[in-house]
Design an enzyme around this catalytic site. Sequence first.
Site, PDB file in Angstrom:
ATOM      1  N   GLN A  48      -5.416  -1.372  -6.901  1.00 38.76           N
ATOM      2  CA  GLN A  48      -5.981  -0.408  -5.919  1.00 38.76           C
ATOM      3  C   GLN A  48      -6.533   0.484  -6.785  1.00 38.76           C
ATOM      4  O   GLN A  48      -6.098   1.225  -7.694  1.00 38.76           O
ATOM      5  CB  GLN A  48      -4.883   0.267  -5.174  1.00 38.76           C
ATOM      6  CG  GLN A  48      -5.423   1.156  -3.949  1.00 38.76           C
ATOM      7  CD  GLN A  48      -4.385   1.637  -3.200  1.00 38.76           C
ATOM      8  OE1 GLN A  48      -3.773   2.860  -3.391  1.00 38.76           O
ATOM      9  NE2 GLN A  48      -3.872   0.829  -2.217  1.00 38.76           N
ATOM     10  N   SER A  56      -6.532   5.892  -0.401  1.00 41.96           N
ATOM     11  CA  SER A  56      -6.788   4.712  -1.048  1.00 41.96           C
ATOM     12  C   SER A  56      -8.308   4.370  -0.835  1.00 41.96           C
ATOM     13  O   SER A  56      -8.904   4.546   0.097  1.00 41.96           O
ATOM     14  CB  SER A  56      -6.051   3.525  -0.618  1.00 41.96           C
ATOM     15  OG  SER A  56      -4.621   3.650  -0.441  1.00 41.96           O
ATOM     16  N   ASP A 105       0.888  -1.106  -0.088  1.00 43.08           N
ATOM     17  CA  ASP A 105       0.097  -0.063  -0.094  1.00 43.08           C
ATOM     18  C   ASP A 105       0.903   1.185   0.148  1.00 43.08           C
ATOM     19  O   ASP A 105       0.258   2.340  -0.219  1.00 43.08           O
ATOM     20  CB  ASP A 105      -0.949   0.104   1.342  1.00 43.08           C
ATOM     21  CG  ASP A 105      -1.908   1.009   1.300  1.00 43.08           C
ATOM     22  OD1 ASP A 105      -2.478   1.496   0.022  1.00 43.08           O
ATOM     23  OD2 ASP A 105      -2.117   1.607   2.204  1.00 43.08           O
TER      24      ASP A 105
END
Length: 290
Positions: free
Chosen positions: A280, A230, A206
Site C-alpha cells: 500500500q 491510503s 487495510d
Amino acid sequence: MTEPLASLLTALDLTDTGARTSEDIFTGPSQWMPLGRVFGGQVLAQSIVAATRTVEDDRSIHSMHGYFLRPGDVNFPITFSVDRIHDGRSFSTRRTQAYQNGLPILSMIASYQTEDDGLEHQVSMPEGLPEPEDLPSTASTLEDVQHPVAQYWASQRPFDMRHVTSPVYLSVEGEHVAEQAVWFRTIGEMPDDPALHRAALAYVSDYTIMESIMRRHGIAWATPGLKAASLDHAMWWHRPARVDEWLLYVQESPTAGGGRGLAQGRIFTRDGRLVASVAQEATIRLPRAD
C-alpha cells in the site's frame, strides 16, 4: 454473533440489482465510522465480493490492485459496477468501480484462477514473537480513552487486533523502526464460505499497514493535525485461510518521500503458512512548523 461482526457480514452481503447491460451492478451499505468517511477496507472487500459474484465457483481471487479515488460518505450506500474483462481456460479478470452519488470512489482490477498444482515455496514466519493470548487487545488498550475514534476502535471493529510489543494509537514506544507485527482474528465465528474469508482478509489488511511508516517517524494516530490516507492497495492471496483464527500480519516500510510512504505486509497462519502479501502507498501529512 457480535454486533460488529454482524455489521461486517451485512456490508459484504451485496444486493444484485439484476441489471445486465455491459456490466453487472450491485449495491451495498456503508458501515458507520466516527469521522463520517467510509473505511477503505470495507470498499475493497465489497468490490471483491461484487467481482466474485460474476466468476465461476471453481475460481478464487488471487490478486487485486485498487486505487482510492475519493473518500466515501457513510451516509450513503455504494454502487458497484463489474466489467467482465476476460474469461480464459484458467484465469478470469474483473474490473470493479465503486460509486457514490454518481462519482467513483474506488477503482479495482482483480484476477481469479482455478485451483492448480505447481512449484511451492515461501518465506518463513518470524520466530520468537509473543503469542496473541499474551498481548493486550485494542479493546483493553483504548477502553478508557474518551474519544469517539478510540471508542469505535475499542468496541465496534469486527476484528480483535493485538500489536506485538505496543500499538501506535496514543504514542510510539520504543525504537522508531519501520516495521511491526499485528495478530488479528474476527470477534466471533465466520461462515465457512472461502470467498467470504478472502474478502474479509482484504478488509482487515487495510487497518494497520501504514503504521509501519508512522512508527518509523514516531507518529501516533493521536498526533494533533495528522492527516493520513491510503492512495492505493494491492493484495495477493497465496493459500486459503480463515480470518476467525489467529493470523499474524508482519509489516514494513521500505521507503517514504515526496509526501508518500510505501508499506508492505505478509500474513501468516499461526502454524507458519504464508497466506497473503499486501502493498500500500499512503500519504501521511503533519502540520507545517511555523
